[in-house]
Motif scaffolding. Structure first.
Motif, PDB file in Angstrom:
ATOM      1  N   ARG A  57      42.583  25.706  35.346  1.00  0.00           N
ATOM      2  CA  ARG A  57      43.980  25.464  35.695  1.00  0.00           C
ATOM      3  C   ARG A  57      44.816  26.612  35.155  1.00  0.00           C
ATOM      4  N   VAL A  58      45.653  27.188  35.990  1.00  0.00           N
ATOM      5  CA  VAL A  58      46.543  28.274  35.596  1.00  0.00           C
ATOM      6  C   VAL A  58      47.968  27.841  35.900  1.00  0.00           C
ATOM      7  N   ALA A  59      48.755  27.614  34.879  1.00  0.00           N
ATOM      8  CA  ALA A  59      50.107  27.065  35.061  1.00  0.00           C
ATOM      9  C   ALA A  59      51.164  28.148  34.933  1.00  0.00           C
ATOM     10  N   SER A  60      51.063  29.180  35.759  1.00  0.00           N
ATOM     11  CA  SER A  60      52.061  30.246  35.740  1.00  0.00           C
ATOM     12  C   SER A  60      51.850  31.140  36.955  1.00  0.00           C
ATOM     13  N   ALA A  61      52.884  31.908  37.288  1.00  0.00           N
ATOM     14  CA  ALA A  61      52.756  32.888  38.364  1.00  0.00           C
ATOM     15  C   ALA A  61      51.870  34.032  37.883  1.00  0.00           C
ATOM     16  N   LEU A  62      51.092  34.592  38.789  1.00  0.00           N
ATOM     17  CA  LEU A  62      50.178  35.670  38.440  1.00  0.00           C
ATOM     18  C   LEU A  62      50.448  36.913  39.270  1.00  0.00           C
ATOM     19  N   THR A  63      50.060  38.044  38.720  1.00  0.00           N
ATOM     20  CA  THR A  63      50.083  39.296  39.465  1.00  0.00           C
ATOM     21  C   THR A  63      48.735  39.481  40.155  1.00  0.00           C
ATOM     22  N   TYR A  64      48.646  40.512  40.967  1.00  0.00           N
ATOM     23  CA  TYR A  64      47.386  40.819  41.635  1.00  0.00           C
ATOM     24  C   TYR A  64      46.252  40.992  40.624  1.00  0.00           C
ATOM     25  N   VAL A  65      46.500  41.785  39.593  1.00  0.00           N
ATOM     26  CA  VAL A  65      45.474  42.037  38.572  1.00  0.00           C
ATOM     27  C   VAL A  65      45.086  40.747  37.867  1.00  0.00           C
ATOM     28  N   GLN A  66      46.057  39.903  37.596  1.00  0.00           N
ATOM     29  CA  GLN A  66      45.772  38.641  36.912  1.00  0.00           C
ATOM     30  C   GLN A  66      44.991  37.674  37.799  1.00  0.00           C
ATOM     31  N   PHE A  67      45.311  37.641  39.086  1.00  0.00           N
ATOM     32  CA  PHE A  67      44.522  36.821  40.003  1.00  0.00           C
ATOM     33  C   PHE A  67      43.072  37.306  40.019  1.00  0.00           C
ATOM     34  N   LYS A  68      42.888  38.616  40.082  1.00  0.00           N
ATOM     35  CA  LYS A  68      41.542  39.174  40.095  1.00  0.00           C
ATOM     36  C   LYS A  68      40.779  38.777  38.843  1.00  0.00           C
ATOM     37  N   GLN A  69      41.453  38.831  37.703  1.00  0.00           N
ATOM     38  CA  GLN A  69      40.799  38.483  36.443  1.00  0.00           C
ATOM     39  C   GLN A  69      40.462  36.998  36.394  1.00  0.00           C
ATOM     40  N   ALA A  70      41.384  36.151  36.874  1.00  0.00           N
ATOM     41  CA  ALA A  70      41.142  34.711  36.893  1.00  0.00           C
ATOM     42  C   ALA A  70      39.950  34.381  37.780  1.00  0.00           C
ATOM     43  N   VAL A  71      39.850  35.040  38.929  1.00  0.00           N
ATOM     44  CA  VAL A  71      38.722  34.831  39.833  1.00  0.00           C
ATOM     45  C   VAL A  71      37.420  35.245  39.159  1.00  0.00           C
ATOM     46  N   ALA A  72      37.420  36.405  38.505  1.00  0.00           N
ATOM     47  CA  ALA A  72      36.214  36.878  37.823  1.00  0.00           C
ATOM     48  C   ALA A  72      35.797  35.916  36.717  1.00  0.00           C
ATOM     49  N   ASP A  73      36.752  35.426  35.935  1.00  0.00           N
ATOM     50  CA  ASP A  73      36.441  34.495  34.855  1.00  0.00           C
ATOM     51  C   ASP A  73      35.924  33.163  35.389  1.00  0.00           C
ATOM     52  N   ALA A  74      36.493  32.711  36.511  1.00  0.00           N
ATOM     53  CA  ALA A  74      36.034  31.454  37.104  1.00  0.00           C
ATOM     54  C   ALA A  74      34.598  31.574  37.589  1.00  0.00           C
ATOM     55  N   ARG A  75      34.249  32.720  38.145  1.00  0.00           N
ATOM     56  CA  ARG A  75      32.881  32.910  38.620  1.00  0.00           C
ATOM     57  C   ARG A  75      31.908  33.019  37.443  1.00  0.00           C
ATOM     58  N   LYS A  76      32.340  33.637  36.369  1.00  0.00           N
ATOM     59  CA  LYS A  76      31.496  33.708  35.185  1.00  0.00           C
ATOM     60  C   LYS A  76      31.236  32.315  34.631  1.00  0.00           C
ATOM     61  N   GLN A  77      32.285  31.481  34.605  1.00  0.00           N
ATOM     62  CA  GLN A  77      32.129  30.116  34.123  1.00  0.00           C
ATOM     63  C   GLN A  77      31.167  29.329  35.008  1.00  0.00           C
ATOM     64  N   ALA A  78      31.298  29.517  36.326  1.00  0.00           N
ATOM     65  CA  ALA A  78      30.429  28.799  37.262  1.00  0.00           C
ATOM     66  C   ALA A  78      28.967  29.214  37.089  1.00  0.00           C
ATOM     67  N   ALA A  79      28.740  30.477  36.730  1.00  0.00           N
ATOM     68  CA  ALA A  79      27.372  30.984  36.561  1.00  0.00           C
ATOM     69  C   ALA A  79      26.694  30.399  35.338  1.00  0.00           C
ATOM     70  N   LYS A  80      27.472  29.844  34.419  1.00  0.00           N
ATOM     71  CA  LYS A  80      26.896  29.271  33.190  1.00  0.00           C
ATOM     72  C   LYS A  80      26.302  27.882  33.412  1.00  0.00           C
ATOM     73  N   LYS A  81      26.616  27.281  34.559  1.00  0.00           N
ATOM     74  CA  LYS A  81      26.158  25.913  34.839  1.00  0.00           C
ATOM     75  C   LYS A  81      24.640  25.864  34.970  1.00  0.00           C
TER      76      LYS A  81
END
Length: 212
Positions: A188-212
């Protein structure tokens, strides 16, 4: 009511992300479906991007939220460039009466396959507190069939209102405090994001999913 988070973490861009409960969320409205399945995969909710993508982003927004509008181009850019993101739209009109008007019009356009066009037109109007008249003008210029839109708005009024109530209940169940808010994978991200921040959030979400 389930409010417990599995964990709390922060991505490198100082975004506060809370990992979502995988089994569902609390209900703050009687009868409203606030399960994780309904939030992430409700077939009645408008969606864009890649329907078969390996990551889902859910966006909660208001057409009178200037921060939503500022972040929208970067969100759309990331979704387009990535090619593997499914984007789910949750109209959450909480700021003004006109916000509700805009949300209803956009959802009515979904029945003629023009949700994206109306959504983009409304999000492109700069500033907050946009009146209904300006929203209507933007919608009319979006290429939507206006007589059909008005018909669908009337014929599907109950369905549209139920969807808005459901989105409100889902936002409450996630303890969201305002727009914009995003679900990126299981974060959950409760704030507006920039392009770079969206990219980072996507990368972190995929890393988290890979840990399953």
């Amino acid at each position: 009511m389930l409010r417990k988070l599995l964990m709390t973490c922060a991505i490198r861009l100082a975004l506060s992300l809370a990992l979502l409960m995988p089994t569902g969320f609390s209900s703050f409205a009687q009868g409203a479906d606030t399960s994780s399945e309904a939030i992430l995969n409700d077939p009645s909710a408008p969606a864009g991007g890649n329907p078969n993508g390996n990551l889902t982003i859910v966006t909660f927004f208001d057409y009178n939220c200037p921060f939503c509008k500022k972040a929208e181009p970067d969100l759309e850019r990331v979704v387009k460039e990535d090619g593997q993101i499914r984007l789910v739209y949750k109209d959450w009109p909480i700021l003004t009466k006109a916000s509700v008007y805009g949300a209803r019009m956009a959802l009515a356009a979904k029945y003629q396959g023009k949700y994206d066009a109306v959504h983009s037109a409304l999000m492109a109007i700069p500033g907050p507190k946009i009146p209904e008249e300006r929203m209507l003008d933007a919608i009319q210029r979006s290429g939507v069939d206006m007589p059909l839109l008005e018909t669908d708005l009337k014929n599907h009024a109950d369905e549209i209102d139920e969807m808005l109530k459901k989105h409100l209940a889902q936002a409450d169940s996630l303890d969201l405090r305002g727009t914009p808010a995003y679900i990126v994978g299981r974060f959950r991200v409760a704030s507006a994001l920039t392009y770079v921040q969206f990219k980072q959030a996507v990368a972190d979400a995929r890393k988290q999913a890979a840990k399953k």
